[in-house]
Design an enzyme around this catalytic site. Structure first.
Site, PDB file in Angstrom:
ATOM      1  N   LYS A  89       8.588 -70.315 -36.354  1.00 35.83           N
ATOM      2  CA  LYS A  89       7.571 -69.449 -36.948  1.00 35.83           C
ATOM      3  C   LYS A  89       7.635 -69.605 -38.451  1.00 35.83           C
ATOM      4  O   LYS A  89       8.710 -69.530 -39.042  1.00 35.83           O
ATOM      5  CB  LYS A  89       7.852 -67.984 -36.563  1.00 35.83           C
ATOM      6  N   GLN A 110      13.226 -69.584 -44.035  1.00 36.17           N
ATOM      7  CA  GLN A 110      12.511 -68.831 -43.002  1.00 36.17           C
ATOM      8  C   GLN A 110      13.426 -68.477 -41.820  1.00 36.17           C
ATOM      9  O   GLN A 110      13.245 -67.428 -41.197  1.00 36.17           O
ATOM     10  CB  GLN A 110      11.318 -69.672 -42.518  1.00 36.17           C
ATOM     11  N   LYS A 113      15.133 -65.305 -42.929  1.00 33.48           N
ATOM     12  CA  LYS A 113      14.148 -64.239 -43.096  1.00 33.48           C
ATOM     13  C   LYS A 113      13.705 -63.697 -41.737  1.00 33.48           C
ATOM     14  O   LYS A 113      13.680 -62.494 -41.511  1.00 33.48           O
ATOM     15  CB  LYS A 113      12.936 -64.801 -43.846  1.00 33.48           C
ATOM     16  N   LYS A 125       8.211 -74.377 -41.044  1.00 35.05           N
ATOM     17  CA  LYS A 125       7.242 -74.347 -42.147  1.00 35.05           C
ATOM     18  C   LYS A 125       6.512 -75.674 -42.154  1.00 35.05           C
ATOM     19  O   LYS A 125       7.043 -76.683 -41.700  1.00 35.05           O
ATOM     20  CB  LYS A 125       7.981 -74.179 -43.486  1.00 35.05           C
ATOM     21  N   GLY A 164      -0.284 -68.567 -42.665  1.00 34.09           N
ATOM     22  CA  GLY A 164      -0.670 -68.957 -44.016  1.00 34.09           C
ATOM     23  C   GLY A 164       0.508 -68.986 -44.979  1.00 34.09           C
ATOM     24  O   GLY A 164       1.609 -68.523 -44.682  1.00 34.09           O
ATOM     25  N   ASP A 165       0.266 -69.557 -46.135  1.00 34.66           N
ATOM     26  CA  ASP A 165       1.182 -69.544 -47.277  1.00 34.66           C
ATOM     27  C   ASP A 165       0.286 -69.929 -48.467  1.00 34.66           C
ATOM     28  O   ASP A 165      -0.941 -69.720 -48.402  1.00 34.66           O
ATOM     29  CB  ASP A 165       2.344 -70.531 -47.076  1.00 34.66           C
ATOM     30  N   THR A 208       2.605 -58.810 -46.666  1.00 32.11           N
ATOM     31  CA  THR A 208       3.682 -59.323 -47.522  1.00 32.11           C
ATOM     32  C   THR A 208       3.787 -58.476 -48.788  1.00 32.11           C
ATOM     33  O   THR A 208       4.879 -58.049 -49.185  1.00 32.11           O
ATOM     34  CB  THR A 208       3.449 -60.808 -47.868  1.00 32.11           C
ATOM     35  N   ASN A 239      -2.738 -63.784 -52.367  1.00 39.17           N
ATOM     36  CA  ASN A 239      -2.596 -62.783 -51.309  1.00 39.17           C
ATOM     37  C   ASN A 239      -1.434 -61.830 -51.557  1.00 39.17           C
ATOM     38  O   ASN A 239      -1.594 -60.606 -51.493  1.00 39.17           O
ATOM     39  CB  ASN A 239      -2.432 -63.505 -49.954  1.00 39.17           C
ATOM     40  N   SER A 375       3.307 -60.833 -38.714  1.00 37.63           N
ATOM     41  CA  SER A 375       2.948 -61.968 -37.857  1.00 37.63           C
ATOM     42  C   SER A 375       3.608 -61.811 -36.490  1.00 37.63           C
ATOM     43  O   SER A 375       2.993 -62.070 -35.453  1.00 37.63           O
ATOM     44  CB  SER A 375       3.403 -63.288 -38.478  1.00 37.63           C
TER      45      SER A 375
HETATM   46  P1  NDP Z   1      -1.934 -67.773 -52.633  1.00 34.78           P
HETATM   47  O1  NDP Z   1      -2.369 -69.176 -52.500  1.00 34.78           O
HETATM   48  O2  NDP Z   1      -2.798 -66.699 -52.091  1.00 34.78           O
HETATM   49  O3  NDP Z   1      -1.644 -67.416 -54.161  1.00 34.78           O
HETATM   50  C1  NDP Z   1      -0.724 -68.144 -54.916  1.00 34.78           C
HETATM   51  C2  NDP Z   1      -0.762 -67.615 -56.338  1.00 34.78           C
HETATM   52  O4  NDP Z   1       0.330 -68.151 -57.059  1.00 34.78           O
HETATM   53  C3  NDP Z   1      -2.009 -68.035 -57.100  1.00 34.78           C
HETATM   54  O5  NDP Z   1      -2.321 -67.066 -58.055  1.00 34.78           O
HETATM   55  C4  NDP Z   1      -1.567 -69.342 -57.735  1.00 34.78           C
HETATM   56  O6  NDP Z   1      -2.300 -69.699 -58.897  1.00 34.78           O
HETATM   57  C5  NDP Z   1      -0.142 -69.037 -58.092  1.00 34.78           C
HETATM   58  N1  NDP Z   1       0.624 -70.286 -58.049  1.00 34.78           N
HETATM   59  C6  NDP Z   1       0.827 -71.063 -56.981  1.00 34.78           C
HETATM   60  N2  NDP Z   1       1.528 -72.160 -57.276  1.00 34.78           N
HETATM   61  C7  NDP Z   1       1.747 -72.084 -58.584  1.00 34.78           C
HETATM   62  C8  NDP Z   1       2.418 -72.914 -59.476  1.00 34.78           C
HETATM   63  N3  NDP Z   1       2.994 -74.070 -59.085  1.00 34.78           N
HETATM   64  N4  NDP Z   1       2.490 -72.510 -60.750  1.00 34.78           N
HETATM   65  C9  NDP Z   1       1.917 -71.358 -61.139  1.00 34.78           C
HETATM   66  N5  NDP Z   1       1.246 -70.515 -60.317  1.00 34.78           N
HETATM   67  C10 NDP Z   1       1.178 -70.886 -59.066  1.00 34.78           C
HETATM   68  O7  NDP Z   1      -0.483 -67.723 -51.970  1.00 34.78           O
HETATM   69  P2  NDP Z   1       0.351 -66.456 -51.445  1.00 34.78           P
HETATM   70  O8  NDP Z   1       0.041 -65.265 -52.266  1.00 34.78           O
HETATM   71  O9  NDP Z   1       0.191 -66.399 -49.989  1.00 34.78           O
HETATM   72  O10 NDP Z   1       1.840 -66.936 -51.722  1.00 34.78           O
HETATM   73  C11 NDP Z   1       2.543 -66.643 -52.930  1.00 34.78           C
HETATM   74  C12 NDP Z   1       4.031 -66.778 -52.690  1.00 34.78           C
HETATM   75  O11 NDP Z   1       4.437 -65.852 -51.674  1.00 34.78           O
HETATM   76  C13 NDP Z   1       4.506 -68.146 -52.202  1.00 34.78           C
HETATM   77  O12 NDP Z   1       5.780 -68.409 -52.744  1.00 34.78           O
HETATM   78  C14 NDP Z   1       4.637 -67.954 -50.699  1.00 34.78           C
HETATM   79  O13 NDP Z   1       5.572 -68.857 -50.144  1.00 34.78           O
HETATM   80  C15 NDP Z   1       5.147 -66.526 -50.657  1.00 34.78           C
HETATM   81  N6  NDP Z   1       4.959 -65.835 -49.393  1.00 34.78           N
HETATM   82  C16 NDP Z   1       3.715 -65.714 -48.824  1.00 34.78           C
HETATM   83  C17 NDP Z   1       3.555 -65.005 -47.660  1.00 34.78           C
HETATM   84  C18 NDP Z   1       2.221 -64.786 -47.049  1.00 34.78           C
HETATM   85  O14 NDP Z   1       2.155 -64.069 -46.042  1.00 34.78           O
HETATM   86  N7  NDP Z   1       1.136 -65.316 -47.589  1.00 34.78           N
HETATM   87  C19 NDP Z   1       4.703 -64.418 -46.953  1.00 34.78           C
HETATM   88  C20 NDP Z   1       5.956 -64.540 -47.669  1.00 34.78           C
HETATM   89  C21 NDP Z   1       6.048 -65.236 -48.823  1.00 34.78           C
HETATM   90  P3  NDP Z   1      -3.378 -70.891 -58.826  1.00 34.78           P
HETATM   91  O15 NDP Z   1      -4.544 -70.322 -58.078  1.00 34.78           O
HETATM   92  O16 NDP Z   1      -3.678 -71.205 -60.241  1.00 34.78           O
HETATM   93  O17 NDP Z   1      -2.727 -72.015 -58.106  1.00 34.78           O
HETATM   94  O1  2IT Z   2       6.899 -67.373 -46.249  1.00 33.21           O
HETATM   95  C1  2IT Z   2       6.473 -66.692 -45.305  1.00 33.21           C
HETATM   96  O2  2IT Z   2       7.182 -65.875 -44.711  1.00 33.21           O
HETATM   97  C2  2IT Z   2       5.070 -66.875 -44.912  1.00 33.21           C
HETATM   98  N1  2IT Z   2       4.365 -67.648 -45.541  1.00 33.21           N
HETATM   99  C3  2IT Z   2       4.524 -66.130 -43.731  1.00 33.21           C
HETATM  100  C4  2IT Z   2       4.938 -66.776 -42.438  1.00 33.21           C
HETATM  101  C5  2IT Z   2       4.284 -66.234 -41.204  1.00 33.21           C
HETATM  102  O3  2IT Z   2       4.494 -66.872 -40.172  1.00 33.21           O
HETATM  103  O4  2IT Z   2       3.602 -65.215 -41.224  1.00 33.21           O
END
Ligand code: NDP
Ligand code: 2IT
Length: 443
Positions: A89, A110, A113, A125, A164-165, A208, A239, A375
Site C-alpha cells: 500500500k 511506508q 508508517k 510506492k 496519490g502522492d 493527510t 493537497n 486509505s
Molecule cells: P501535491 O502535488 O498536491 O503538492 C506538492 C506541493 O509541494 C506543491 O505545492 C509543490 O509545488 C510542492 N513541491 C513539490 N515538489 C517540490 C520540490 N521539489 N521543491 C519545492 N516544492 C515542491 O502533493 P501532496 O500535497 O500530496 O504531497 C506533499 C508531500 O506530502 C509529499 O512529500 C508527499 O510524499 C507527502 N504525503 C502525501 C500524502 C497524500 O495523501 N497526498 C500522504 C502522506 C504524505 P509545485 O506545484 O511548484 O511543484
Molecule cells: O506517503 C503516503 O503515505 C501517501 N502518499 C499516501 C499513501 C496511500 O496509500 O494513501
C-alpha cells in the site's frame, strides 16, 4: 559492530547511487538497536537484511501521445517493498525528479508508517518521471491510461493498492481507476483516493493534512499549550498543505506562510485558505497569484519559508526541505514543534539541530500517516460495500493519530529515548512487521 550498523553497511553497499534511500536507511536502522539488543532472534533470522531488500521492484516504459501528436516516453516504477502485514500500500508520485532512489526511500518509509496506523497494510510506492505541470487534461488522461496499461498486471485489491502522492490527486486516480476497470473488467477497490461516486471515502482528500494537525495538536498538548493564536508556517500548497492549513486555522492557528517550488507567500493576518484552494485546486495556478486576492500579503520568489518566525512548522512539500540552515532558523526563532507532512522533510543533520535545540519533532512516517490510514478505511468500506459518514471517518482518523502519538512517545520512553519521536516511530513501526516476518518463516 552491532547488528544495525552491520545491516546498514551491507544495505548501503548494495544500493549504490541511491542517496535518498541511503538517507532513509541511516535515519531508521541505527534507532532500532535498543530493540534488537532485547531480541537477538531477529539477527539470527537476518530480519534487517530481508527488510531492506524490496520483495519486488518493477520498472516499465510509459509511451503516450501529446496534444501535438508527438510520441513521448516516460519511465514508470512500482516498488513492492514488504507485504508481511498486508497487501502493498502506498502512493504514486508523478514528478520529473522521480527515480529508483526516491521511490525506494518512500516505499521503505511506508512500511513503518503503515504499520503505525494499526491497519493491515504492507509498504509500497510507485510513480513516474512524468511532469503533469502544463499538460492538458487529455494529455494527463492518456499518460495515466498508458501507465495503468502496464501497472494493472502487478496490482489488485488484495495484492497492491496504489493511491496519490505528489502530482497525483483525484483527477489522476480517476483516470487510472477507469483504465484498470476497463482492462480487468472488475470493479474493485484497487486504488484509494477515488472519487466519492465510485468508491472513494469521505475525508480521504483532507486526511493527510487534518491528521498532521491532529498529531501536532497532541504534541502541543504535551508542551502544555495548543494551536490557539499560534503562528504556523506551512510549506507547499498542494493537497497536504491545504488541508493542514484548513484544520490548523479551525483550531485557531494563524497560518502565515504557504509555498510552491517558485516561492512563498507571507500573510501576517493569516492565510485565506479559500483563495489558495481556488488558485491550486481550480485554476491549477501558482502561489504568487495569491497577491491578487489579499492586500498586505507578500510573495518572496525562491525564498525559504523557514525564515519567517513561527511557533509551529509544518513542512508539506517534499523531501529534505528543511536542511541545517532551515533548522537553525527555526530554533533561533523559537519554534516549539515541527511535524512533517511531507515524507522525510528534514535532513539527518537538521533533525539533530531541531532535537538539540529543544524543538519537539515528529517524523513524517508518524505525522503524515493520516492519509494512508484513511486509505485503509477506504479499503475497508470497499470490502463491505458501505459508505461511512464524514464524521465517522474523521473520528476514526483522530483516534488513529492520537494512538500513533501515544504509541511512539511511549515506545521512545521504553527504549531509553524519551521525547525522541524518531526512535519511537521507527521501533514501534518495526516491531509488528519484524514479528510478522519471523512468524512467516524465511520468505
Ligand atoms: P501535491 O502535488 O498536491 O503538492 C506538492 C506541493 O509541494 C506543491 O505545492 C509543490 O509545488 C510542492 N513541491 C513539490 N515538489 C517540490 C520540490 N521539489 N521543491 C519545492 N516544492 C515542491 O502533493 P501532496 O500535497 O500530496 O504531497 C506533499 C508531500 O506530502 C509529499 O512529500 C508527499 O510524499 C507527502 N504525503 C502525501 C500524502 C497524500 O495523501 N497526498 C500522504 C502522506 C504524505 P509545485 O506545484 O511548484 O511543484
Ligand atoms: O506517503 C503516503 O503515505 C501517501 N502518499 C499516501 C499513501 C496511500 O496509500 O494513501
Amino acid at each position: 559492530m552491532n547488528y544495525s550498523k552491520k545491516a546498514l553497511k551491507w544495505a548501503t553497499e548494495r544500493s549504490r547511487n541511491q542517496p535518498e534511500f541511503h538517507q532513509a536507511l541511516m535515519e531508521i536502522l541505527p534507532t532500532l538497536q535498543p530493540f534488537l539488543d532485547e531480541h537477538p532472534e531477529y539477527e539470527r533470522a537476518s530480519i534487517l537484511e530481508r527488510l531492506v531488500e524490496p520483495e519486488r521492484q518493477i520498472i516499465f516504459r510509459v509511451p503516450w501521445v501529446d496534444d501535438t501528436g508527438a510520441v513521448r516516453v516516460n519511465r514508470g516504477y512500482r516498488v513492492e517493498f514488504n507485504s508481511a502485514i498486508g497487501p502493498y500500500k502506498g502512493g504514486l508520485r508523478f514528478h520529473p525528479s522521480v527515480c529508483m532512489s526516491i521511490i525506494k526511500f518512500l516505499a521503505f518509509e511506508q512500511i513503518f508508517k503503515n504499520s503505525l496506523t494499526g491497519l493491515p497494510m504492507g509498504g509500497g510506492k510507485g510513480g513516474s518521471d512524468f511532469n503533469p505541470k502544463g499538460k492538458s487534461d487529455n494529455e494527463v488522461m492518456r499518460f495515466c491510461q498508458s501507465f495503468m496499461t502496464e501497472l494493472h498486471r502487478h496490482i489488485g485489491s488484495n495484492t497492491d493498492v496504489p493511491a496519490g502522492d505528489i502530482g497525483v490527486g483525484g483527477r489522476e486516480v480517476g483516470y487510472m481507476f477507469g483504465q484498470y476497470k476497463r482492462i480487468v473488467n472488475r470493479f474493485t477497490g484497487v486504488l484509494t483516493g477515488k472519487g466519492l461516486s465510485f468508491g472513494g471515502s469521505l475525508v480521504r482528500t483532507e486526511a493527510t493534512g487534518y491528521g498532521l494537525v491532529y498529531m501536532a495538536d497532541k504534541m502541543l498538548e504535551t508542551l502544555g499549550t495548543d494551536f490557539d493564536g499560534k503562528a504556523t508556517a506551512i510549506s507547499g500548497a498542494g493537497n497536504v498543505a491545504i488541508y493542514a492549513a484548513e484544520k490548523a486555522a479551525q483550531l485557531g492557528a494563524r497560518v502565515v506562510t504557504m509555498s510552491d517550488s517558485d516561492g512563498y507567500i507571507y500573510d501576517p493576518k493569516g492565510i485565506d485558505i479559500a483563495a489558495v484552494k481556488q488558485i491550486k485546486e481550480q485554476r491549477r495556478g501558482r502561489i504568487r497569484e495569491y497577491l491578487e486576492y489579499r492586500e498586505g500579503a507578500q510573495y518572496v520568489e525562491k525564498g525559504l519559508v523557514w525564515s519567517v518566525p513561527c511557533d509551529v512548522a509544518l513542512p508539506c512539500a517534499t523531501q529534505n526541505e528543511i536542511d541545517e540552515h532551515g533548522a537553525a532558523l527555526l530554533v533561533q526563532n523559537g519554534c516549539a514543534a515541527v511535524a512533517e507532512g511531507s515524507n522525510m522533510s528534514t535532513t539527518i543533520k537538521a533533525i539533530g539541530i531541531l532535537q538539540g535545540g529543544g524543538v519537539l519533532y515528529a517524523p513524517g512516517k508518524a505525522a503524515n500517516a493520516g492519509g494512508v490510514a484513511v486509505s485503509g478505511l477506504e479499503m475497508a468500506q470497499n470490502n463491505v460495500r458501505q459508505t461511512w459518514t464524514f464524521d465517522d471517518v474523521d473520528k476514526k482518523l483522530q483516534d488513529i493519530m492520537r494512538s500513533i502519538y501515544t504509541n511512539i512517545s511511549e515506545t521512545a520512553e521504553r527504549y531509553g529515548a524519551k521525547g525522541n519521536l524518531v526512535a519511537g516511530a521507527n521501533i514501534a513501526g518495526f516491531e509488528k512487521v519484524a514479528q510478522a516476518m519471523l512468524q512467516q518463516g524465511i520468505v
